[in-house]
Scaffold this active site. Structure first.
Site, short mmCIF file in Angstrom:
data_model
loop_
_atom_site.label_atom_id
_atom_site.label_comp_id
_atom_site.label_asym_id
_atom_site.label_seq_id
_atom_site.Cartn_x
_atom_site.Cartn_y
_atom_site.Cartn_z
N ALA A 209 -16.57 0.37 -4.95
CA ALA A 209 -16.29 -0.44 -3.75
C ALA A 209 -14.98 -1.20 -3.93
CB ALA A 209 -17.44 -1.40 -3.47
N ASP A 210 -14.78 -1.75 -5.11
CA ASP A 210 -13.51 -2.42 -5.42
C ASP A 210 -12.34 -1.45 -5.35
OD1 ASP A 210 -14.01 -5.14 -5.86
OD2 ASP A 210 -14.71 -4.80 -7.90
N VAL A 211 -12.50 -0.30 -5.99
CA VAL A 211 -11.41 0.67 -6.06
C VAL A 211 -11.04 1.18 -4.67
CG1 VAL A 211 -10.76 2.97 -6.88
CG2 VAL A 211 -11.90 1.36 -8.43
#
Length: 393
Positions: free
Chosen positions: A176-178
C-alpha cells in the site's frame, strides 16, 4: 548521460516508505533529492528498522538498515530541525530553489511551521507540492494516522488475501505504501507537465487508502457490478480456473490457464484429456462453478510430478506456468541478472558497496542511474547549507 529529470530539485520531507519510494524513483530518473531528516530523533524512522544493517569498514552496524536502503538511494541527507525557527527558514530557503516538495506529515501538521502547501505555494506559486497521508487531506478520517497494514485493512485488500477459511492476510511487503508512492510519482510528473506549460504549481493530495481502493481493480469492480462480497480464494483467481499454485513433489508451481484451449492442453499433459470434454469443466464458467471438484482432481496429478517436469511439459504445450521462487532463486535468476534487477552501488561500508534492488524502468534515451548510495544520517548537511548560502541548490 543526463537523466530524464536532470536539473530538477526535490525537497523531500517524507520518511518511512511511501514518500521515500516516490523520491527515490525521481532520483533514479536524474532529479537531485535533498532529504530532510530530524536531528532530534536520529533521522528517518526506518534507519533503525533492522537487522539487517550494512556494517562499516570495521564491521560495526551502521544506521543503514536494509529497510532504509530499499527506498533512499540517490539522495542527500540533511539534518534540520523544522521545529526550530532556524530550521524553518532553512527549509523555506531550500524550497525556494526546489521544483518539488513532498511530505507525509499528518494533514495540517506542517501549518504551524509555515511549511504547509498553502504557505509554500503562496510564496512560490510554481512549486509542485505533494502531500502523502493515510486518509487524505479531507474526509472524516483525515486526522487519523496511516500505516501500510491499516491501509490494507481499511481498503479491503486483506479481506481478499489469504486462505478461504483463514484470517484476512496482508501482503508480505508494504505494498500500500509502495503503490501510494507510485501514484504520487505519476501525479508529480503530471503537475510538472502543467507547470512547464503554464508556470503554475499545484498541490497534490495522495492517500494510502485512496491508492489501496484504486488498486482493488477487477475485484473492486466485480463488487460494484454484482454487489456480492467476494470470498478469499487463497492462491486461486475469482474469474479464471485453474489459475493458482499447485504443490509439486519438490516445491510449488503456478499454473495459469487463461482459456479453454489452454485447459485442454493442460489436461493432455496430466494424462486426463477427457476432462476437457466433461460439461462440468469444458468452459471457464463451468470450471468456476465446479472449482472444488476440479482442484481436488488436479492436485494429486501435479503432486506426482517434479517442478521441472511440470514447467517443461506445460511450456512445451504453451500453457502459462512458472515456479514459486524463494528470494535467493528470484534475485539470483538469469532473468534478474539480465535485467539488472540487483545493482551494486559503491559505499563507505564493509565490502565497499551495498547491493540494492534495481529500478525496473528501462529508458532507451535517458536511462536510470545509481549515482549515490543510501546516505548516512546528515552526511550532506554542511555542503547543502553552504551551497544555500552561496545561492546554489
Amino acid at each position: 548521460m543526463a537523466g530524464a529529470l536532470d536539473g530538477l530539485v526535490v525537497l523531500d520531507l517524507s520518511r518511512i516508505l511511501a514518500g521515500p519510494t516516490c523520491t527515490q524513483l525521481l532520483g533514479d530518473l536524474g532529479a537531485k533529492v535533498i532529504k530532510i531528516e530530524n536531528p532530534v530523533t536520529g533521522g528517518d524512522d526506518t534507519r533503525v528498522w533492522g537487522p539487517p544493517f550494512a556494517t562499516d569498514v570495521d564491521g560495526a552496524p551502521t544506521d543503514l538498515s536494509a529497510y532504509f536502503m530499499s527506498a533512499n538511494r540517490n539522495k542527500l541527507s540533511v539534518a534540520i530541525d523544522i521545529a526550530s525557527q532556524e530550521g524553518q527558514e532553512q527549509v523555506r530557503a531550500l524550497a525556494a530553489q526546489a521544483d518539488i516538495v513532498i511530505e507525509n506529515f499528518k494533514p495540517g501538521g506542517l501549518a504551524k511551521y509555515g511549511l504547509d502547501h498553502a504557505s509554500m505555494l503562496a510564496t512560490h506559486p510554481s512549486l509542485v507540492y505533494c502531500s502523502i497521508s493515510g486518509f487524505g487531506q479531507t474526509g472524516p478520517n483525515a486526522s487519523k494516522p496511516g500505516y501500510d497494514i491499516m491501509a490494507q485493512g481499511f481498503g479491503g485488500i486483506m479481506s481478499l488475501t489469504g486462505e478461504p477459511e483463514g484470517q484476512p492476510m496482508k501482503v508480505g511487503v508494504g505494498v500500500a505504501d509502495v503503490m501510494c508512492g507510485m501514484y504520487a510519482t505519476v501525479g508529480i510528473l503530471a503537475a510538472l507537465r502543467h507547470r512547464d506549460q503554464t508556470g503554475e504549481g499545484q498541490h497534490i493530495d495522495v492517500a494510502l487508502v485512496d491508492s489501496q481502493l484504486a488498486w482493488l481493480v477487477n475485484e473492486g469492480v466485480n463488487f460494484l457490478t454484482s454487489e456480492r462480497l467476494p470470498k478469499r480464494q487463497g492462491n486461486g483467481h475469482p474469474n479464471i480456473e485453474p489459475y493458482q499454485v499447485f504443490a509439486a513433489s519438490d516445491g510449488h508451481v503456478i499454473v495459469a490457464v487463461g482459456n479453454d484451449s489452454q485447459f485442454r492442453r493442460c489436461m493432455e499433459f496430466l494424462g486426463v484429456a477427457g476432462l476437457s470434454d466433461v460439461d462440468a469443466y469444458a468452459t471457464n464458467p463451468a470450471r468456476l462453478k465446479n472449482r472444488d471438484a476440479l482442484i481436488a482432481t488436479l492436485e494429486p496429478l501435479f503432486a506426482a510430478k517434479t517442478m521441472g517436469e511440470i514447467i517443461d511439459g506445460l511450456e512445451a504445450r504453451r500453457v502459462p506456468v512458472g515456479p514459486v521462487n524463494t528470494l535467493d532463486k528470484a534475485l539470483n535468476s538469469d532473468q534478474a541478472k539480465a535485467r539488472e534487477m540487483v545493482v551494486e552501488v559503491p559505499a563507505a561500508v564493509q565490502g565497499g558497496a551495498v547491493r540494492l534492488l534495481g529500478n525496473p524502468l528501462k529508458l532507451s534515451k535517458t536511462p536510470v542511474t545509481y549515482r549515490r548510495p543510501p546516505p548516512r544520517f546528515g552526511q550532506d548537511t554542511d555542503q547543502v547549507l553552504a551551497d544555500l548560502e552561496t545561492g546554489g541548490a
